[in-house]
Structures are given as structure tokens and as C-alpha cells.
Design an enzyme around this catalytic site. Structure first.
Site, short mmCIF file in Angstrom:
data_model
loop_
_atom_site.label_atom_id
_atom_site.label_comp_id
_atom_site.label_asym_id
_atom_site.label_seq_id
_atom_site.Cartn_x
_atom_site.Cartn_y
_atom_site.Cartn_z
N ARG A 243 0.85 -1.18 0.00
CA ARG A 243 0.00 0.00 0.00
C ARG A 243 0.89 1.24 0.00
O ARG A 243 1.92 1.28 0.68
CB ARG A 243 -0.92 0.01 1.23
CG ARG A 243 -2.05 -1.00 1.15
CD ARG A 243 -3.09 -0.61 0.11
NE ARG A 243 -4.15 -1.58 -0.01
CZ ARG A 243 -4.18 -2.57 -0.91
NH1 ARG A 243 -3.15 -2.73 -1.74
NH2 ARG A 243 -5.21 -3.39 -0.99
N GLU B 100 -3.97 7.70 -5.16
CA GLU B 100 -4.06 7.15 -6.52
C GLU B 100 -5.33 7.63 -7.20
O GLU B 100 -6.36 7.82 -6.54
CB GLU B 100 -4.03 5.62 -6.47
CG GLU B 100 -2.75 5.06 -5.89
CD GLU B 100 -2.74 3.53 -5.81
OE1 GLU B 100 -3.76 2.90 -6.18
OE2 GLU B 100 -1.73 2.97 -5.37
N HIS C 204 -0.85 0.34 -10.18
CA HIS C 204 -1.53 -0.58 -9.25
C HIS C 204 -2.09 -1.79 -10.01
O HIS C 204 -3.30 -2.04 -10.01
CB HIS C 204 -2.64 0.14 -8.49
CG HIS C 204 -2.97 -0.51 -7.18
ND1 HIS C 204 -3.38 0.19 -6.06
CD2 HIS C 204 -2.97 -1.81 -6.80
CE1 HIS C 204 -3.60 -0.63 -5.06
NE2 HIS C 204 -3.37 -1.87 -5.49
#
Length: 321
Positions: free
Chosen positions: A239, A268, A287
Site C-alpha cells: 500500500r 491514486e 496498481h
């Protein structure tokens, strides 16, 4: 009798949900790459029995208090930072996630990042595509070896163990730090348990796969990067909030560490003007840790199976404990 109502917060192809349509009334946000607006989410869940979510969806007290029929939230991820678990418990809503099915795929991506950062693959690819390759030189895009080096894995869960298995194939010295020592993993993977400080000081590659908690928030800060070797390469597939990004930028610019490979960020999505994107010694990905067709299909199926189980009066398959 009417079917249980399910709302899916991102567009999925029909083939992935077709098998569930006989038993469930499925509604879905119309876009794949754009988050569902908050007002739409609140409206759609007002009469929903189940919710299929992704990490960008905030499931909080406000939403749960306005969704009296809601029985289950199935999050298409291992992490669940976006779910208020206390509020779920208060409103008797089961929260489920998708563990296990993405461990190997995420480990593939993590090791790919490690290799790309070490061997300067993205940087070299860009050089060719920009037509800058004019000649060969003895240390032209010389990177770092991977085989025989020491890898330090922070967080020895399923993904951490899968990373260790891949490291073993490169004859790497494997060490790890975890909230609790895992002697069975040490035996299976020939891994050594060390303190966090020792891991930082002695690892050639530092890979973090810890969840984001109060304890892990910004655990990779300026002090942590200062402890690392100047030749060390940092990989984050956990994370973004476990890293102090200002400290990481400083470490990469000043030479405190050699390079980084990142699949996650504090906020993000990031933009092209993000400080980390402009660094040649950093590989930035959007991601995509579990982004293989096979794994994403399994994740969708597990979310839907969790939903079907709960609305049928059964226990969730993978509830978040």
C-alpha cells in the site's frame, strides 16, 4: 419472490456475471475505468442487498446507515482500507475480500518490478524507443545483479512467501521481518527472521508486502531509507501509505538508495507530474499487482460467490475477520 439486488461499482463484461443472473438482480456502474460517483453509489445501494466494490469505493458509516437492506460488501482486493469494518459490524453487514487467489500473480508482478528496477529495463526500453541508441559502451545501462544477492521481505504473508519462492530460484539469500515469526516458512523457504532495522541495513533488495495499518503507516520513512545500503533497491507492492513519499524522493535523488519499483502510491491515481514519475531510477506502475486475466476472473468469481452465499443465508467464503 424477487431476487436479491446486487450493485457492482465498476463495469464488468457480461461473461463474468452471466452465471449469477438467474439468482441475483445485478445492476452495475456503466464505466470500467472511472469510479462511480458518490451520489450514484448512495442512490444505488439504498435498496441493495449486496455490494461489489473496488478499492476506490469508500464504504463508511454514511453509506451503511442509508442502506438498510445491505447484507454483504464484497471487496475485489486483498486489502480493505476502503471499508469501515466497525461500521459494517454496527450495521450487521458482512465484509469479504479476495485473499489467496491473487498471491502468486502479485508475487510475479513484484518480482518483475524488482528485475526491471535492478536491470534498468524500462529506462533502456525508453532509450531505444526515443531513438537514442547510437553505440555500445562497456557500462551502457549497467544495472545490478539479482542472483546471489540478499532480499529482505517485510511482511511474510502469502504474497511474501510467494516472493521468497521466486527469490530462491535466483539463489538469493532470503531474510524477512514480520509481525510474528513464522518458523514453518523459514524451514520451507530457507528464510531467516531478522529485525526490521537489520533487514534495512543488510538487504540489497527491500520488498514490502505489509497491509496499511496504524502500525505500518509511513514505516518506510526518512530514518528507514537512511539505514538502507546506497546500492539498495526498494520495491513496494503493498500500500502506498506505508511509505513517506517525500522521504523516498529524497532518498532516490540524493543517492541514499539506488532505485525503486512501485506499484502503489499514497494517493491514486498519480499524474505524470508526480515527483516519483520523473526519476529515471524509479519504475512506476498503475496498481496492477493482480492484473492478469486469469486472476481477475477468479477475483470476480470469489466476490460473486461471497455475495451469493450471504444473501442465501450462508456464511461468506472469505469474510474479513
Amino acid at each position: 419472490m424477487s431476487k436479491p439486488k446486487v450493485y457492482i461499482t465498476r463495469k464488468l463484461e457480461e461473461k463474468y456475471i452471466k452465471a449469477y443472473q438467474e439468482q441475483l438482480e445485478i445492476r452495475m456502474w456503466e464505466k470500467e475505468e472511472e469510479p462511480v460517483p458518490r451520489e450514484t453509489l448512495l442512490k444505488e445501494t439504498a435498496d441493495a442487498d449486496a455490494l461489489f466494490t473496488v478499492l476506490s469505493d469508500s464504504i463508511d458509516e454514511e453509506l451503511l446507515s442509508k442502506s438498510p437492506q445491505l447484507k454483504v460488501v464484497a471487496n475485489m482486493a486483498v486489502g480493505y482500507d476502503n471499508l469501515d469494518l466497525e461500521a459494517c459490524e454496527k450495521h450487521d453487514v458482512i465484509a469479504a475480500n479476495t485473499p489467496d487467489v491473487l498471491s502468486e500473480t502479485t508475487a510475479d508482478l513484484g518480482f518483475s518490478l524488482l528485475m526491471a528496477a535492478a536491470r534498468r529495463i524500462v529506462e533502456a526500453d525508453t532509450w531505444v524507443k526515443e531513438d537514442k541508441w547510437q553505440a555500445w559502451a562497456p557500462f551502457f545501462f549497467a544495472g545490478s545483479d539479482i542472483y546471489g544477492k540478499t532480499i529482505g521481505i517485510v511482511g511474510m504473508g502469502r504474497i511474501g512467501e510467494a516472493i521468497a519462492k521466486r527469490a530462491a530460484g535466483f539463489d538469493m539469500n532470503i531474510q524477512y521481518h514480520n509481525r510474528s515469526r513464522k518458523k514453518d516458512a523459514e524451514e520451507r523457504l530457507q528464510a531467516t527472521y531478522v529485525s526490521f532495522e537489520e533487514l534495512l541495513e543488510t538487504s540489497d533488495f527491500v520488498v514490502t508486502v505489509v497491509p496499511h495499518t496504524k502500525e505500518t503507516d509511513k514505516m518506510f520513512n526518512r530514518a528507514a531509507f537512511e539505514k538502507m545500503k546506497s546500492s539498495a533497491i526498494f520495491i513496494n507492492i503493498s500500500r502506498g501509505k506505508v511509505v513517506d513519499e517525500d522521504a523516498l524522493v529524497h532518498a532516490l535523488k540524493s543517492g541514499e538508495i539506488q532505485a525503486a519499483g512501485l506499484d502503489v502510491f499514497e494517493e491514486e491515481p498519480i499524474r505524470a507530474d508526480h515527483p516519483l514519475v520523473g526519476l529515471n531510477n524509479t519504475v512506476c506502475l498503475p496498481h496492477i499487482g493482480s492484473a492478469s486475466v486469469e486472476t481477475r476472473k477468479k477475483m470476480v468469481e470469489l466476490c460473486m460467490d461471497n455475495i451469493l452465499a450471504v444473501v442465501s443465508g450462508k456464511e461468506a467464503i472469505t469474510p474479513i475477520s
